[in-house]
Design an enzyme around this catalytic site. Structure first.
Site, PDB file in Angstrom:
ATOM      1  N   SER A 179       0.795  -1.217   0.000  1.00  0.00           N
ATOM      2  CA  SER A 179       0.000   0.000   0.000  1.00  0.00           C
ATOM      3  C   SER A 179       0.834   1.276   0.000  1.00  0.00           C
ATOM      4  O   SER A 179       1.567   1.529  -0.945  1.00  0.00           O
ATOM      5  CB  SER A 179      -0.959  -0.041   1.175  1.00  0.00           C
ATOM      6  OG  SER A 179      -1.881   0.989   1.063  1.00  0.00           O
ATOM      7  N   HIS A 180       0.776   2.040   1.100  1.00  0.00           N
ATOM      8  CA  HIS A 180       1.452   3.340   1.102  1.00  0.00           C
ATOM      9  C   HIS A 180       2.951   3.222   1.373  1.00  0.00           C
ATOM     10  O   HIS A 180       3.653   4.232   1.341  1.00  0.00           O
ATOM     11  CB  HIS A 180       0.808   4.253   2.147  1.00  0.00           C
ATOM     12  CG  HIS A 180       0.775   3.665   3.522  1.00  0.00           C
ATOM     13  ND1 HIS A 180      -0.332   3.018   4.013  1.00  0.00           N
ATOM     14  CD2 HIS A 180       1.717   3.592   4.485  1.00  0.00           C
ATOM     15  CE1 HIS A 180      -0.071   2.583   5.244  1.00  0.00           C
ATOM     16  NE2 HIS A 180       1.168   2.915   5.552  1.00  0.00           N
TER      17      HIS A 180
ATOM     18  N   ASP B 186      -2.968   6.462  -2.834  1.00  0.00           N
ATOM     19  CA  ASP B 186      -1.825   5.717  -2.318  1.00  0.00           C
ATOM     20  C   ASP B 186      -1.455   4.604  -3.302  1.00  0.00           C
ATOM     21  O   ASP B 186      -2.068   4.478  -4.367  1.00  0.00           O
ATOM     22  CB  ASP B 186      -2.109   5.188  -0.906  1.00  0.00           C
ATOM     23  CG  ASP B 186      -3.122   4.069  -0.896  1.00  0.00           C
ATOM     24  OD1 ASP B 186      -3.958   4.023  -1.825  1.00  0.00           O
ATOM     25  OD2 ASP B 186      -3.087   3.233   0.020  1.00  0.00           O
TER      26      ASP B 186
ATOM     27  N   ASP C  66      -1.869   1.352  -3.676  1.00  0.00           N
ATOM     28  CA  ASP C  66      -2.817   0.351  -4.177  1.00  0.00           C
ATOM     29  C   ASP C  66      -4.205   0.940  -4.430  1.00  0.00           C
ATOM     30  O   ASP C  66      -5.155   0.192  -4.688  1.00  0.00           O
ATOM     31  CB  ASP C  66      -2.905  -0.832  -3.210  1.00  0.00           C
ATOM     32  CG  ASP C  66      -3.376  -0.423  -1.819  1.00  0.00           C
ATOM     33  OD1 ASP C  66      -3.118   0.727  -1.423  1.00  0.00           O
ATOM     34  OD2 ASP C  66      -4.005  -1.250  -1.141  1.00  0.00           O
TER      35      ASP C  66
ATOM     36  N   ASP D 220      -6.534   2.483  -2.637  1.00  0.00           N
ATOM     37  CA  ASP D 220      -7.711   2.445  -1.767  1.00  0.00           C
ATOM     38  C   ASP D 220      -7.873   3.721  -0.946  1.00  0.00           C
ATOM     39  O   ASP D 220      -8.863   3.890  -0.246  1.00  0.00           O
ATOM     40  CB  ASP D 220      -7.718   1.201  -0.860  1.00  0.00           C
ATOM     41  CG  ASP D 220      -6.453   1.028  -0.057  1.00  0.00           C
ATOM     42  OD1 ASP D 220      -5.530   1.848  -0.206  1.00  0.00           O
ATOM     43  OD2 ASP D 220      -6.371   0.062   0.726  1.00  0.00           O
ATOM     44  N   ARG D 221      -6.873   4.600  -0.995  1.00  0.00           N
ATOM     45  CA  ARG D 221      -7.005   5.847  -0.242  1.00  0.00           C
ATOM     46  C   ARG D 221      -6.733   7.029  -1.164  1.00  0.00           C
ATOM     47  O   ARG D 221      -6.061   6.895  -2.185  1.00  0.00           O
ATOM     48  CB  ARG D 221      -6.040   5.854   0.938  1.00  0.00           C
ATOM     49  CG  ARG D 221      -6.358   4.726   1.885  1.00  0.00           C
ATOM     50  CD  ARG D 221      -5.620   4.820   3.191  1.00  0.00           C
ATOM     51  NE  ARG D 221      -4.252   4.416   3.075  1.00  0.00           N
ATOM     52  CZ  ARG D 221      -3.225   5.148   3.504  1.00  0.00           C
ATOM     53  NH1 ARG D 221      -3.425   6.323   4.050  1.00  0.00           N
ATOM     54  NH2 ARG D 221      -2.007   4.702   3.379  1.00  0.00           N
TER      55      ARG D 221
ATOM     56  N   LYS E 183     -11.879   0.340   1.146  1.00  0.00           N
ATOM     57  CA  LYS E 183     -11.846   1.775   0.954  1.00  0.00           C
ATOM     58  C   LYS E 183     -11.497   2.021  -0.512  1.00  0.00           C
ATOM     59  O   LYS E 183     -10.934   1.161  -1.170  1.00  0.00           O
ATOM     60  CB  LYS E 183     -10.862   2.434   1.903  1.00  0.00           C
ATOM     61  CG  LYS E 183      -9.519   1.747   2.088  1.00  0.00           C
ATOM     62  CD  LYS E 183      -8.868   2.317   3.329  1.00  0.00           C
ATOM     63  CE  LYS E 183      -7.442   1.850   3.539  1.00  0.00           C
ATOM     64  NZ  LYS E 183      -7.275   0.452   3.927  1.00  0.00           N
TER      65      LYS E 183
END
Ligand code: VG1
Ligand code: CO
Length: 541
Positions: free
Chosen positions: A111-112, A275, A277, A279-280, A374
């Site tokens: 992710s991030h 981010d 992936d 989702d944010r 998300k």
């Protein structure tokens, strides 16, 4: 098919969002394979079932896919659905699991966290509802990692990931699908694309920063091809194995390009970035950063302007460190607002049981019942659709919101990569003090409660303990302290602050100044500077 003896017996506990480690750990002999076997062992439905597989394009994504395909075949999976080129965003995986009624999804992403050989790699596991698996399954996986002795694999798989279609692989079906199409169609079913198209045909200027991670292709298809934004409005749109050196964490420290565009320049009306992936996301207006907690509140307040939510929403949920801005909106709408631990897995049960429609976190993740993750691009489309309908820009919308509900000044301070023993020491020391904190007076603030947050799932009644320390102060201020579950080096301590002011009070002060009393209180309670020996504090939001 080979049964390989493991040479590695290290137990691995998944964190807030799957397992994350340094890339060099994941690429060690048998490491990824061991963990993936534990996943297969924990989801028996996958035997004879369907698995969705893709990642955010970071270093090791493609090799990991080839290995997991070999393991899926050896473990008796009947079908694997792959994103073209190995790419799938986290929300797209959730969408695809639900659309094709798959049994599980594996998302290769940290992710991030930064990517590349020197960066991080990670694996998330989502279940048949499309959401992160529950704590019960995560615990099962952890138990498996302590027991695992061998894994099953078809070795040396080399599938061409770029050809769409159905293929047979030793009796297992592989379907390679367009990474974007199903997700883009889902967005089209939620929003009024014509209204957003009209907005893009005016003077309105827009910029989306893909941060060289997975969202670039999604942004190009949705904003440019389907909604008519100029191609130049998407920057850093090609997924790169090291994200081109960028750190795709949507905050002012890492999303520098759009922050300087919006705060130093004057020619863009709306900027957003996501981010790694997808989702944010964060959104910015001219000289305006929308705090993610405020974003959740504002999207909730304006939900009925959107096609899919025009009849109203069922309820909302926020993670414990997310500000209570959305609670006030829920009160006005006369819907329930749930408070959950950090991490998306807790929202799934609430959505599945029709208790909520929207949910979100202070870390820039928001989403709805359309999937069980998300969803960064969804949140950007929510804002665009609201702007298209109201004809108000971001600063105007935020102002209007604060003038109606008041403002929750909000900030998160992170202490990254500190010694684990020191983080635990700080935590234990506060826990010991908790009972004496109540009623304590610090300057003009009085502690009204101080406790460790325990979550009881309203649906399955399961209990999740130790989900952070919550210190409430009289007059709607809060301090939340918790340890991160996504870091890969040392420990990360996060301290969250919020202070509410009514619409009649000053809504336009400097956030850190407004929160300075609370920050002093946290310093005093944690003694963090003394314990760490130097100031590790980073202001994240
Ligand atoms: C962080 C965020 C949390 C988020 C999680 C996964 O977790 O605080 O809100 O759900 O990352 O997000 P932690 O434990 O480090 O605070 V993602 O987009 O990295 O899957
Ligand atoms: Co993410």
């Amino acid at each position: 098919m080979d049964m390989i003896q493991t040479t590695y017996f290290d137990d691995q506990k998944p964190g807030t969002s799957g397992l994350r480690k340094k890339t060099k750990v994941f690429t060690k002999k048998n490491y990824l394979e061991n963990y993936v076997q534990c996943l297969f062992n924990s989801i028996p439905e996958l035997i004879g079932g369907t698995l969705v597989l893709g990642g955010d394009g970071r270093y090791f994504n493609k090799e990991a896919i080839q290995k997991i395909v070999g393991m899926a075949s050896a473990n008796g999976v009947s079908k694997v659905i792959l994103g073209c080129d190995g790419l799938l965003s986290t929300p797209a995986v959730s969408c695809i699991i639900r659309k094709y009624k798959a049994d599980a999804g594996i998302i290769l992403s940290a992710s991030h966290n930064p990517g590349g050989i020197e960066g991080d790699f990670g694996i998330k596991l989502n279940g048949s509802n499309g959401g992160p698996v529950s704590e019960q399954i995560t615990n099962k996986i952890y138990e498996q990692t302590k027991l695992i002795k061998n894994y099953k694999i078809v070795q040396d798989v080399h599938i061409n990931l770029n050809i769409l279609g159905l293929f047979d692989f030793m009796g297992m079906t592989i379907e390679i699908i367009d990474s974007v199409n199903d997700y883009a169609n889902l967005m089209n079913s939620i929003f009024d694309f014509n209204a957003i198209k009209s907005l893009f045909s005016t003077e309105f200027t827009f910029c989306f920063d893909g941060m060289n991670a997975v969202t670039g292709p999604y942004a190009n298809e949705i904003f440019v091809n389907r909604l008519g934004a100029p191609a130049t409005s998407i920057i850093n749109s090609t997924p790169k194995e090291d994200f081109g050196g960028l750190h795709p964490d949507p905050n002012h420290r890492n999303a520098r390009e759009i922050f300087s565009m919006m705060f130093d320049g004057d020619n863009v009306d709306f900027a957003a970035c996501s981010d790694g992936d997808g989702d944010r996301s964060i959104v910015l207006g001219k000289k305006t950063f929308v705090s993610p907690s405020d974003s959740l509140a504002l999207l909730t307040a304006n939900a009925t302007l959107i096609k899919k939510y025009k009849d109203g929403i069922l309820g909302v949920a926020r993670s414990v460190p997310t500000s209570k801005a959305v609670d006030l909106v829920a009160k006005k709408l006369n819907i329930k607002c749930y408070e959950t631990p950090t991490g998306w897995k807790f929202f799934g049960n609430l959505i599945d049981n029709q208790l909520i429609t929207f949910c979100g976190e202070e870390s820039a993740g928001a989403g709805s019942s359309h999937i069980r993750e998300k969803d960064g691009i969804w949140a950007v489309l929510m804002w665009l659709n609201i702007i298209a309908v109201t004809k108000l820009n971001i600063p105007q919308l935020i102002n209007k919101h604060w003038k109606e509900f008041g403002r929750h000044y909000y900030s998160r301070h992170d202490y990254e990569e500190i010694e684990e023993s020191k983080a635990i020491y700080i935590f234990r020391a506060i826990e010991e003090k908790l009972s004496t904190l109540r009623g304590f007076v610090f300057g003009d603030e009085t502690v009204s409660s101080a406790e460790i947050f325990t979550y009881k799932d309203p649906v399955d009644k399961s209990i999740s303990e130790n989900q952070g320390i919550v210190i409430e102060l009289e007059g709607s201020s809060r301090i939340v302290i918790r340890l991160s579950g996504t870091g890969t080096a040392g420990a990360t301590l996060r301290i969250y602050f919020e202070k509410y002011v009514t619409p009649e009070e000053n809504l336009y002060q400097d956030t850190q100044m407004v929160l300075s009393n609370l920050i002093n209180i946290a310093n005093e309670i944690t003694q963090i500077k003394d314990v760490l020996g130097k100031d590790f504090r980073k202001v994240i939001s």
